[in-house]
Each structure stands twice: as structure tokens, then as C-alpha cells.
Design an enzyme around this catalytic site. Sequence first.
Site, PDB file in Angstrom:
ATOM      1  N   THR A 144     -22.804  33.498  31.881  1.00 32.32           N
ATOM      2  CA  THR A 144     -22.138  34.328  32.892  1.00 32.32           C
ATOM      3  C   THR A 144     -22.810  35.694  32.974  1.00 32.32           C
ATOM      4  O   THR A 144     -23.372  36.164  31.987  1.00 32.32           O
ATOM      5  CB  THR A 144     -20.675  34.496  32.446  1.00 32.32           C
ATOM      6  OG1 THR A 144     -20.040  33.240  32.595  1.00 32.32           O
ATOM      7  CG2 THR A 144     -19.913  35.544  33.225  1.00 32.32           C
ATOM      8  N   ARG A 161     -11.113  24.015  37.786  1.00 35.20           N
ATOM      9  CA  ARG A 161     -10.848  24.942  36.680  1.00 35.20           C
ATOM     10  C   ARG A 161     -11.340  26.352  37.064  1.00 35.20           C
ATOM     11  O   ARG A 161     -12.430  26.532  37.565  1.00 35.20           O
ATOM     12  CB  ARG A 161     -11.573  24.466  35.429  1.00 35.20           C
ATOM     13  CG  ARG A 161     -11.388  25.372  34.189  1.00 35.20           C
ATOM     14  CD  ARG A 161     -12.518  26.365  34.052  1.00 35.20           C
ATOM     15  NE  ARG A 161     -12.440  27.124  32.808  1.00 35.20           N
ATOM     16  CZ  ARG A 161     -13.233  28.143  32.501  1.00 35.20           C
ATOM     17  NH1 ARG A 161     -14.154  28.538  33.367  1.00 35.20           N
ATOM     18  NH2 ARG A 161     -13.108  28.782  31.367  1.00 35.20           N
ATOM     19  N   GLY A 208     -17.605  34.613  27.735  1.00 35.98           N
ATOM     20  CA  GLY A 208     -17.214  33.807  26.581  1.00 35.98           C
ATOM     21  C   GLY A 208     -16.232  32.746  27.022  1.00 35.98           C
ATOM     22  O   GLY A 208     -16.140  32.420  28.217  1.00 35.98           O
TER      23      GLY A 208
END
Length: 301
Positions: free
Chosen positions: A170, A198, A222
Site C-alpha cells: 500500500t 472486502r 498493514g
Amino acid sequence: MYAIAIHGGAGGLPARGLSAARQQQYREALAAALDEGYGVLEHGGSSLEAVIAAVRVLEDDPLFNSGRGAALTSEGGAELDAAVMDGSTLRAGAVAAVRHVRHPIELARRVMEKSRHVLLVGAGAEEFALEEGFELVPNVYFRTAERQAELDLLRGGRSVSELMPSSQGTVGAVARDAGGNLAAATSTGGMANKRPGRVGDSPIIGAGTYARNGVCAVSATGHGEYFMRLVAAHHVCASVEYRGVSLAEAVRETLHERLRALGGAGGIIAVDADGRISLDFSTEGMFRGARDSSGMRQIAI
Ligand code: ASP
């Protein structure tokens, strides 16, 4: 003082290590994004402009899990999430599960500036993008051979660390401009092999992204489910504002105590009202960079 920090994801480093050539690729990509954002600040641009500029560069780079090169869902498609927050007004915009928007961070900004809403998802977000004249791309644009191989490994029950330097990747940026305004932006393809539909922490204001002038700006990376349950980005700012602890201590406590106690791991980048930067992680590594007007400049993995 103006300052910017970026991350390109936190996670496990590959068992066999990252080759020197590969490390160099990551460093160059991080440096390009960092300097792009810093250049905005240097020319008197706002922290909001700076974080968007940095994240855009990383969205285009297939090394990172955002935009092109996004992690794939269990069905092999890309579903992208992004958020931006302007600490000077507490305005925020976010999109989730978009499949055709080349720069999700730009769409998040447009949601903030042009819609009456904070978060738009899926088809509704893409309809808004069409109305706003955004460049739409086929979903295969985002898919790279490496991400496909990663998905194949995960589907076969293998560990992702065998292939990618990070199962996540990310991207995010936080900045303080010369006027003291704070901003944060985060963009991601989410977790590899996720169920379609999701949504992680990145586009959830307060979980993966938060900014408030006079306090701090935060972008997280994370295992998103844990950051959501902790409302981690807001927790960092609340700790600074209400408990009066330093930014470094707020970030440390969030990652190494609260998140760890839940069983989660990841990284946080943050900048405080004075332009002090924190880059911290509880994983093996985090792709990161920071630069400020005192002359400090660092890139690290
Ligand atoms: N936090 C992201 C998510 O859970 C993933 C990442 O940071 O790598 O969607």
C-alpha cells in the site's frame, strides 16, 4: 518548516532477501514520489497537493500495491481503495472497491471537493468518476504478472514472502506545508487474495488515514482489519491531542502496544504540527521516505 513522508507498504521481507538491483528499483521509485511531493511544498503548494502528487506517482508504479500493480482479489481482479484528508478543514474524501479508475486518490479528492459525501464505493463511485470526466481503464490495466503469480502462490497455500518483498505494498503520504496545514493520503489494492467486496482500513477515515491541523497527519499500512478495529490513525492523533504525548510516542504505543495486543502488525507514517516526522513499523520492513525543509532526506526499506 515544511515536511513530507511517504510509505510504500509494510510487511515481511522475502525469505531470500531482496536483490541489490531490486532494492535500488524500490529506492528510486520512493525517491521519485518523495521528491515530487516535496517539490510541491517547495514551490509553496499545499500539503493536500503534495500528498496527492506523491501518491499519484506510486499509483502509476507497478512495484507498489496501488493503482497499477495492485494486489488481486481471490477472483483475480483488482479492487482499489483510497482516501485523502485535509487537516485544515477536516474535510475528507474516499473511494472503495473501484475497478476502473486509474488514479483512485484523485477520485477520493474529487469526492471530498465535489460531492456531498465522504465515501463512495463500487459502481456508484465509478459513475461519479464518469460524470467528473475521469480516465477509466479496463481492470486488466492494474494486473501485473507478479501480482498474478502472488495470487497463484496464495491460492496454493504458499507464503507470499517467497515472491514479493511485501504481501502488502500500500502507499501513503503525509505532509505539513509552510502554512502549517496538515494532510494525509493513502491508496491501496488491499490485501492479496481478499474476498471481492472486502474493504480495508485505507479508505476508512480515522482507521488508515487521518489529519487534523495543530495535531498530526497519519497514513497507515498493514493488516487493515486490525487498524480498523483500533481506529488507529485517529488513535495516534487523539493520543497527541488529549494525552499530550509526542508524535513518536503516540505512534509507538499504537503499533507496538495496542495493535500488537490485538495480534496485528503494520506501519505508520505521521507528521506533527511542527513538521516532525515519525516512521515506525512492527513488521520486518516498511518502504519509506521522508524529507523536510531543514535539509533532511531519507529513503529506507
Ligand atoms: N492496509 C491495507 C489493507 O488492509 C493493506 C496494506 O497496507 O498493505 O487494505
